[in-house]
Design a protein around this motif. Structure first.
Motif, PDB file in Angstrom:
ATOM      1  N   VAL A 293      -9.152  26.613   8.443  1.00  0.00           N
ATOM      2  CA  VAL A 293     -10.105  25.613   7.987  1.00  0.00           C
ATOM      3  C   VAL A 293      -9.368  24.293   7.797  1.00  0.00           C
ATOM      4  O   VAL A 293      -8.322  24.241   7.160  1.00  0.00           O
ATOM      5  CB  VAL A 293     -10.760  26.040   6.651  1.00  0.00           C
ATOM      6  N   GLN A 294      -9.927  23.254   8.383  1.00  0.00           N
ATOM      7  CA  GLN A 294      -9.343  21.928   8.240  1.00  0.00           C
ATOM      8  C   GLN A 294     -10.301  21.009   7.493  1.00  0.00           C
ATOM      9  O   GLN A 294     -11.516  21.178   7.571  1.00  0.00           O
ATOM     10  CB  GLN A 294      -9.019  21.316   9.603  1.00  0.00           C
ATOM     11  N   VAL A 295      -9.721  20.058   6.787  1.00  0.00           N
ATOM     12  CA  VAL A 295     -10.516  19.055   6.083  1.00  0.00           C
ATOM     13  C   VAL A 295     -10.047  17.677   6.519  1.00  0.00           C
ATOM     14  O   VAL A 295      -8.884  17.496   6.885  1.00  0.00           O
ATOM     15  CB  VAL A 295     -10.399  19.195   4.541  1.00  0.00           C
ATOM     16  N   GLN A 296     -10.975  16.756   6.491  1.00  0.00           N
ATOM     17  CA  GLN A 296     -10.630  15.361   6.780  1.00  0.00           C
ATOM     18  C   GLN A 296     -11.582  14.460   6.015  1.00  0.00           C
ATOM     19  O   GLN A 296     -12.651  14.877   5.586  1.00  0.00           O
ATOM     20  CB  GLN A 296     -10.652  15.068   8.268  1.00  0.00           C
ATOM     21  N   LEU A 297     -11.146  13.228   5.833  1.00  0.00           N
ATOM     22  CA  LEU A 297     -11.948  12.269   5.089  1.00  0.00           C
ATOM     23  C   LEU A 297     -13.055  11.706   5.959  1.00  0.00           C
ATOM     24  O   LEU A 297     -12.860  11.451   7.144  1.00  0.00           O
ATOM     25  CB  LEU A 297     -11.067  11.121   4.585  1.00  0.00           C
ATOM     26  N   THR A 298     -14.195  11.495   5.334  1.00  0.00           N
ATOM     27  CA  THR A 298     -15.291  10.783   5.973  1.00  0.00           C
ATOM     28  C   THR A 298     -15.000   9.278   5.854  1.00  0.00           C
ATOM     29  O   THR A 298     -13.994   8.882   5.239  1.00  0.00           O
ATOM     30  CB  THR A 298     -16.626  11.080   5.271  1.00  0.00           C
ATOM     31  N   LYS A 299     -15.891   8.464   6.375  1.00  0.00           N
ATOM     32  CA  LYS A 299     -15.742   7.014   6.214  1.00  0.00           C
ATOM     33  C   LYS A 299     -15.691   6.647   4.726  1.00  0.00           C
ATOM     34  O   LYS A 299     -14.865   5.842   4.297  1.00  0.00           O
ATOM     35  CB  LYS A 299     -16.900   6.298   6.920  1.00  0.00           C
ATOM     36  N   LYS A 300     -16.560   7.263   3.946  1.00  0.00           N
ATOM     37  CA  LYS A 300     -16.592   7.028   2.499  1.00  0.00           C
ATOM     38  C   LYS A 300     -15.279   7.501   1.853  1.00  0.00           C
ATOM     39  O   LYS A 300     -14.754   6.845   0.951  1.00  0.00           O
ATOM     40  CB  LYS A 300     -17.784   7.781   1.897  1.00  0.00           C
ATOM     41  N   GLY A 301     -14.745   8.619   2.323  1.00  0.00           N
ATOM     42  CA  GLY A 301     -13.474   9.133   1.811  1.00  0.00           C
ATOM     43  C   GLY A 301     -12.314   8.201   2.134  1.00  0.00           C
ATOM     44  O   GLY A 301     -11.420   7.989   1.315  1.00  0.00           O
ATOM     45  N   LYS A 302     -12.336   7.619   3.332  1.00  0.00           N
ATOM     46  CA  LYS A 302     -11.291   6.674   3.722  1.00  0.00           C
ATOM     47  C   LYS A 302     -11.357   5.402   2.878  1.00  0.00           C
ATOM     48  O   LYS A 302     -10.328   4.839   2.509  1.00  0.00           O
ATOM     49  CB  LYS A 302     -11.376   6.352   5.209  1.00  0.00           C
ATOM     50  N   LEU A 303     -12.557   4.963   2.562  1.00  0.00           N
ATOM     51  CA  LEU A 303     -12.713   3.811   1.673  1.00  0.00           C
ATOM     52  C   LEU A 303     -12.124   4.133   0.295  1.00  0.00           C
ATOM     53  O   LEU A 303     -11.387   3.321  -0.274  1.00  0.00           O
ATOM     54  CB  LEU A 303     -14.183   3.422   1.540  1.00  0.00           C
ATOM     55  N   ALA A 304     -12.420   5.315  -0.226  1.00  0.00           N
ATOM     56  CA  ALA A 304     -11.878   5.729  -1.523  1.00  0.00           C
ATOM     57  C   ALA A 304     -10.352   5.758  -1.471  1.00  0.00           C
ATOM     58  O   ALA A 304      -9.677   5.293  -2.398  1.00  0.00           O
ATOM     59  CB  ALA A 304     -12.424   7.103  -1.914  1.00  0.00           C
TER      60      ALA A 304
END
Length: 148
Positions: free
Chosen positions: A93-104
């Motif tokens: 299982v992999q996780v990555q940031l969304t656009k909102k996560g990248k802003l955070a």
């Protein structure tokens, strides 16, 4: 404990607590007011550019995979993270940031950058070097204690 050791102890405890309080206040008063300090540090551990395995992120945060799964579920619901399974091995299982996560991530990075600029402002270059040397020794000490 002698006087110097007592002062160092008090300063370390105060600095640690102050950073956490300032981080929490900054989060609650800004656009990231739905995040806790723990959640923003999870976002930081995931990183900006590539998807990461859950086990890698858990290891970096020194938490269990179960604890990370709970945190990731909350971050997914809030729209900061997305989770995917690798097609070649569905167990991974992999996780990555969304656009909102990248802003955070960027806003938190800016917070730390501003904090460091304020800390070194007005220091002479020799004082900066002493600070870096001292903090490096402190970091090495804590890393060695943490690796036991």
């Amino acid at each position: 404990m002698n006087r110097i050791e007592q002062v160092i102890n008090e300063l370390l405890v105060k600095i640690f607590n102050d950073i956490l309080v300032i981080e929490q206040k900054t989060l609650k008063s800004g656009v990231l007011n739905d995040l806790s300090v723990t959640e923003i540090h999870t976002i930081e551990a995931i990183g900006m550019y590539t998807a990461r395995n859950m086990s890698e992120v858990a290891a970096d945060l020194k938490i269990t995979l179960g604890t990370l799964t709970t945190a990731i579920n909350k971050l997914i619901k809030k729209g900061y993270v997305e989770r995917n399974r690798i097609e070649t091995d569905r167990r991974v299982v992999q996780v990555q940031l969304t656009k909102k996560g990248k802003l955070a991530y960027r806003l938190h990075e800016k917070f730390h950058g501003d904090m460091i600029k304020d800390i070194v402002e007005g220091l002479e270059p020799s004082e900066e070097e002493i600070l870096v040397t001292s903090l490096s020794k402190l970091s090495k000490f804590f890393k060695e204690k943490n690796d036991l």
